[in-house]
Write an enzyme that holds these catalytic residues in place. Structure first.
Site, PDB file in Angstrom:
ATOM      1  N   LYS A 193      -1.350   8.651  -9.327  1.00 13.47           N
ATOM      2  CA  LYS A 193      -2.740   9.122  -9.166  1.00 13.47           C
ATOM      3  C   LYS A 193      -3.102   9.977 -10.358  1.00 13.47           C
ATOM      4  CE  LYS A 193      -6.458   9.660  -6.675  1.00 13.47           C
ATOM      5  NZ  LYS A 193      -7.200   9.038  -7.803  1.00 13.47           N
ATOM      6  N   GLN A 223      -0.202  16.106 -14.582  1.00 12.54           N
ATOM      7  CA  GLN A 223      -0.689  15.588 -13.302  1.00 12.54           C
ATOM      8  C   GLN A 223       0.409  15.551 -12.239  1.00 12.54           C
ATOM      9  OE1 GLN A 223      -4.147  14.255 -13.620  1.00 12.54           O
ATOM     10  NE2 GLN A 223      -4.168  14.601 -11.424  1.00 12.54           N
ATOM     11  N   LYS A 281       0.597  19.120 -10.821  1.00 11.62           N
ATOM     12  CA  LYS A 281      -0.673  19.445 -10.169  1.00 11.62           C
ATOM     13  C   LYS A 281      -0.758  18.754  -8.812  1.00 11.62           C
ATOM     14  CE  LYS A 281      -4.108  18.746 -12.793  1.00 11.62           C
ATOM     15  NZ  LYS A 281      -5.319  18.388 -13.557  1.00 11.62           N
ATOM     16  N   LYS A 286      -1.914   8.976 -15.673  1.00 10.61           N
ATOM     17  CA  LYS A 286      -3.161   9.183 -16.415  1.00 10.61           C
ATOM     18  C   LYS A 286      -3.399   7.957 -17.270  1.00 10.61           C
ATOM     19  CE  LYS A 286      -6.390  12.301 -16.994  1.00 10.61           C
ATOM     20  NZ  LYS A 286      -6.923  13.317 -16.074  1.00 10.61           N
ATOM     21  N   GLY A 339     -11.883   9.369 -12.357  1.00  5.81           N
ATOM     22  CA  GLY A 339     -12.571   9.673 -13.614  1.00  5.81           C
ATOM     23  C   GLY A 339     -11.926  10.827 -14.364  1.00  5.81           C
ATOM     24  N   ASP A 340     -12.404  11.053 -15.556  1.00  7.63           N
ATOM     25  CA  ASP A 340     -12.038  12.204 -16.389  1.00  7.63           C
ATOM     26  C   ASP A 340     -13.118  12.258 -17.474  1.00  7.63           C
ATOM     27  OD1 ASP A 340      -9.625  14.200 -16.931  1.00  7.63           O
ATOM     28  OD2 ASP A 340     -10.131  13.407 -18.886  1.00  7.63           O
ATOM     29  N   THR A 347     -13.780  19.509  -8.667  1.00  2.47           N
ATOM     30  CA  THR A 347     -12.957  20.183  -9.682  1.00  2.47           C
ATOM     31  C   THR A 347     -13.580  21.530 -10.053  1.00  2.47           C
ATOM     32  OG1 THR A 347     -12.316  18.015 -10.494  1.00  2.47           O
ATOM     33  CG2 THR A 347     -11.790  19.885 -11.887  1.00  2.47           C
ATOM     34  N   ASN A 369     -19.019  17.162 -15.967  1.00  2.97           N
ATOM     35  CA  ASN A 369     -18.849  17.214 -14.519  1.00  2.97           C
ATOM     36  C   ASN A 369     -18.222  18.528 -14.057  1.00  2.97           C
ATOM     37  OD1 ASN A 369     -16.475  16.573 -12.328  1.00  2.97           O
ATOM     38  ND2 ASN A 369     -18.459  15.773 -11.715  1.00  2.97           N
ATOM     39  N   SER A 386      -9.853  13.741  -4.274  1.00  4.79           N
ATOM     40  CA  SER A 386      -9.608  12.296  -4.419  1.00  4.79           C
ATOM     41  C   SER A 386      -8.659  11.815  -3.326  1.00  4.79           C
ATOM     42  CB  SER A 386      -8.991  11.994  -5.782  1.00  4.79           C
ATOM     43  OG  SER A 386      -9.978  11.876  -6.770  1.00  4.79           O
TER      44      SER A 386
END
Ligand code: NDP
Length: 446
Positions: A90, A111, A114, A126, A165-166, A210, A241, A378
């Site tokens: 993820k 990630q 996290k 990622k 997304g990012d 976020t 965002n 998410s």
């Protein structure tokens, strides 16, 4: 660094040349892990750290597409599936010209920890591309997304790998990617991507998550010191965002954001950013903050090429990109009386900057803890997709706040336990690592 970990880091440097951001991310985690390795000999025996630094799978592919003038364009696509000990891979997709394998690996590595901190069942990954969406038409973006997914789809699945997304990838791009996945596979597999639109399987609060989460983390750090956000003057870098919704939550909690930025400049708005106008410019018109400053009139000043961290503040939230807050910037913030930094972006503070903030004893929330609200929500989107359900905004936001409070408390308690009270870097690295490491031991040598 602990002497047992130094050779492991040397090996990471040797095997991954030319990837400075990845080296930086690994070094920062290994610096915290000495006491953990001492306490758990099984981690060394099973070579957990060596394995965690090596992605399970790295996919690099060609993305050909045709621009509006009929010219053939070629970009490079990446997906680094780093660790699946805790759940399906993820992590987001980033479309930005600076994307390369080292950047994707640093983001994927962060990630892992996290996602572990959220205590939800998700592994770390990622991906992205060096495609630059700036200045591209809607149809060009769509053709690029379709070509990107035409290769990537074979590696995805709701039990395998679930991108989001990012930078450069928002709801519009997730829509084009999801549409192509659906067409190729002939499956309406909602849980294969997160960050979807509300009408087609998305979750309420994912867009805000976020930014809101970074502010909830900030609130908890301040609460631990008997302080709060009300009436605090804040800086939020970026205007994408994460930045927009960090600004929104700070305003809701009574703070005042007086500046934001993009890669071209800074807007200083001492009366407080007018969020409705900023959203109109950024989300509806897809414009720049220079347009915002022009429309805001004499209340706001636009500083082309300016440095947001030079503006005096009580609290700073870096929400743009990696290494945007340097040692010099950290010294300026501390000199101006800043009491807290909460990272909405991934690794936005350089190692020198982190040292300055920690030495000054201010409340410092590293991205892997402070910005985990996005991926946590998410995972809540995946839960809703799996159960064909939709939760209310209020219930989802309450769940997000609860998760961020829990991450804060976990980092805080772990830092205390390992003799580094108030150090959320140590707390986040150790707490995240331990969860993944125990799972890896349990799952055997795979
Ligand atoms: P967006 O694309 O929506 O916005 C990015 C913002 O950062 C823009 O204002 C952009 O300015 C600025 N920016 C990007 N690159 C640079 C650069 N090299 N120099 C200066 N400014 C830059 O991205 P997000 O808001 O989604 O992401 C921001 C950060 O938050 C990233 O670090 C991302 O990894 C992290 N993050 C995002 C999550 C999410 O849910 N979206 C989750 C967790 C972390 P410009 O328009 O001029 O490029």
């Amino acid at each position: 660094m602990d002497e047992k970990l130094e050779p492991i880091f040397d090996e990471v440097l040797r095997r991954n040349p030319g990837e400075p951001e990845f080296h930086q991310a690994v070094r920062e985690v290994l610096l915290s892990l000495g006491p953990v390795v001492a306490k758990h000999p099984e981690f060394a025996e099973r070579k957990i750290i060596e394995r965690i630094c090596e992605p399970e799978r790295q996919i690099i592919f060609r993305v050909p597409w045709i621009d509006d003038t009929g010219q053939v364009r070629i970009n490079r696509g990446f997906r680094v599936e780093f660790n699946s000990a805790l759940g399906p891979y993820k992590g987001g997709l980033r479309f930005h010209p600076s994307v390369n394998l080292g950047i994707v690996k640093f983001l994927g590595f962060e990630q892992i920890f996290k996602n572990a901190l959220t205590e939800l069942p998700i592994g770390g990954a990622k991906g992205g591309s060096d495609f630059d969406p700036k200045g591209r038409s809607r149809d060009e973006v769509m053709r690029f997304c379709q070509s990107f997914m035409t290769e990537l789809y074979r590696h995805l699945g709701e039990y395998t790998d679930v991108p989001a997304g990012d930078i450069g990838v928002g709801t519009r791009e997730i829509g084009y990617l999801f549409g192509q996945y659906k067409r190729i596979t002939n499956r309406y597999e909602s849980g294969v991507l997160t960050g979807k639109g509300i009408e087609w399987g998305g979750a309420l609060v994912r867009t805000e998550a976020t930014g809101y989460g970074a502010v909830f983390f900030l609130r908890e750090m301040l609460k631990a010191r008997g302080d709060d956000i009300a009436d605090r003057t804040c800086l939020v870098s970026g205007s994408g965002n994460v930045a927009l919704y960090a600004i929104e939550k700070i305003h809701q909690l009574g703070g005042r954001v007086v500046a934001c930025s993009d890669s071209a400049g800074v807007v200083h708005d001492p009366k407080g950013i007018d969020l409705e106008l900023l959203k109109q410019v950024k989300e509806v018109e897809r414009g720049r903050i220079a347009d915002y400053a022009g429309r805001r009139g004499h209340d706001a000043t636009y500083l082309a090429g300016g440095n947001i961290w030079d503006i005096p503040c009580d609290v700073a939230l870096p929400c743009a990109t990696q290494n945007e807050l340097t040692g010099r910037d950290a010294a300026t913030l501390v000199g101006n009386g800043c009491i807290a930094v909460s990272e909405g972006a991934n690794m936005p503070t350089t190692p020198e900057g982190v040292d300055v903030l920690l030495d000054a004893g201010i409340a410092y929330g590293p991205g892997k803890a402070a910005n985990a609200g996005g991926v946590a929500t998410s995972a809540l989107e995946m839960q809703q997709n799996a159960s064909r359900d939709r939760w209310s905004f209020e219930a989802t936001e309450a769940r997000l706040a609860e998760i961020m409070t829990h991450i804060h408390d976990l980092c805080f308690a772990t830092a205390e336990e390992y003799g580094a009270p108030g150090n959320y870097v140590t707390g986040a690295n150790i707490a995240g690592f331990q969860r993944v490491a125990h799972a890896m031991v349990a799952l055997g040598l795979v």
